[in-house]
Design a protein around this motif. Sequence first.
Motif, PDB file in Angstrom:
ATOM      1  N   ASP A 165      -6.181   4.639   6.984  1.00  0.00           N
ATOM      2  CA  ASP A 165      -7.067   4.289   5.901  1.00  0.00           C
ATOM      3  C   ASP A 165      -6.859   3.040   5.404  1.00  0.00           C
ATOM      4  OD1 ASP A 165      -9.016   5.322   3.702  1.00  0.00           O
ATOM      5  OD2 ASP A 165      -7.247   4.854   2.595  1.00  0.00           O
ATOM      6  N   GLN A 166      -5.527   2.402   5.229  1.00  0.00           N
ATOM      7  CA  GLN A 166      -5.570   1.221   4.353  1.00  0.00           C
ATOM      8  C   GLN A 166      -6.028   0.087   5.477  1.00  0.00           C
ATOM      9  OE1 GLN A 166      -1.074   1.587   4.092  1.00  0.00           O
ATOM     10  NE2 GLN A 166      -0.843   0.284   5.865  1.00  0.00           N
ATOM     11  N   ALA A 222       0.495   4.217   1.392  1.00  0.00           N
ATOM     12  CA  ALA A 222       0.355   5.362   2.484  1.00  0.00           C
ATOM     13  C   ALA A 222       1.637   5.630   3.116  1.00  0.00           C
ATOM     14  CB  ALA A 222      -0.678   4.868   3.681  1.00  0.00           C
ATOM     15  N   HIS A 242       0.960  -1.068   0.041  1.00  0.00           N
ATOM     16  CA  HIS A 242       0.074   0.137   0.027  1.00  0.00           C
ATOM     17  C   HIS A 242       0.710   1.195   0.081  1.00  0.00           C
ATOM     18  CE1 HIS A 242      -3.066  -3.127   0.991  1.00  0.00           C
ATOM     19  NE2 HIS A 242      -2.679  -3.178   2.083  1.00  0.00           N
ATOM     20  N   GLY A 255      -3.222   8.324   6.192  1.00  0.00           N
ATOM     21  CA  GLY A 255      -3.176   6.921   5.107  1.00  0.00           C
ATOM     22  C   GLY A 255      -2.876   5.694   5.569  1.00  0.00           C
TER      23      GLY A 255
END
Length: 377
Positions: A19-20, A11, A9, A16
């Motif tokens: 969020d992931q 981020a 990911h 972030g």
Amino acid sequence: MLSYCTNVHPAEDLPGVLDQLDHFAVPIRERLGWDRLGLGIWLAAPVAAELAAEPASRRRLRAELTARGLAVVTMNAFPYGGFHDDVVKHRVFQPPWSDPARLRYTLDCVTVLSELLDEQAVYGSISTLPLGWREPWTSSRETRCAMALDELTRVLRTSEARAGRPIRLAVEPEPGSKLDNIAAAVDWLTGRVDPRFIGLCLDTCHLAVSFADPAAEVARIHAVGLDIVKVQLSAALELPDATDPHGRAALAGFSEPRYLHQVRERASDGTVHAIDDLPQAAAELPGVGTQRVHFHVPLHAEPTAPLVATTGVLRAALAAVTAVGPLPHLEVETYTWQVLPEPRGSTRVDVVAGTAAELDWANRTLDAVLAEERAAV
């Protein structure tokens, strides 16, 4: 605990990262039907520094993980940052262990992992780069690397005394680096490090690219008193016969500008030829043997023939590791979904489905290896 590495990911800030969890980790866990899912968490250096400096933020992250059925026993501290930039290539080896920034980053990761470490974990692990790229290299750089690892070890001893569980560094050999393979890493680490706190990360893609025998390499590590702290379950790309023009064309389709894709070709006499990136393969390799490429391909899905994935090396490595003692940390690390050739270039949904399928494959493979080990006893 089986984990997947979140360096897949992009981020690179704390919002972030949070969020992931909701957009990737939780859907992966739910797709698998598991109550808990292990994360091999990757934090870019600025995020690790922020969390290390703010106890409240670490406590919040731990609470967010627990609430979502997510557990952390390991971190990946190889990429320092910018791992999803348009061009990464050799920059993934920066800063090397001779640079104080690498030590600071790793110490921040120790602080973070000490807070996040799952209650059931016997130890925590942090995988790291194999000192740096092989060039330029000097004796003074080597001395600085050794001094940095000594300082890290002092901190790890203090951390264990305070928390009651060790955090262990796992040095990850990679083709083309200063510690190009397991043999080079064992030679460098033996006598230089305290094996209670520093050992090896066995990346099965890197192992395959080096054409090493998994059982022999596991035995080599244990023979000198080092431990395999962590295994990254990954598969390389293989062209069994480099004289096949269709195979060479298929392999060239995996050439892309973001990541470094080292290539090794083994001739019939056992000689291994090396180049640093896939675009050079056609011009600089003999083109008569078997070629393997440092390109982490999905574990559960074979590439289009005549290309194959080196999952056989992964299985052999797992069998060798299970035969010598308790399992180390296991982490699926396929970070290349976004750069796979069409039509496999991924979307967010593809990463969820693909990573879940990889974890299911890895779990079933591990079960089969363990069953074979029990039957052999």
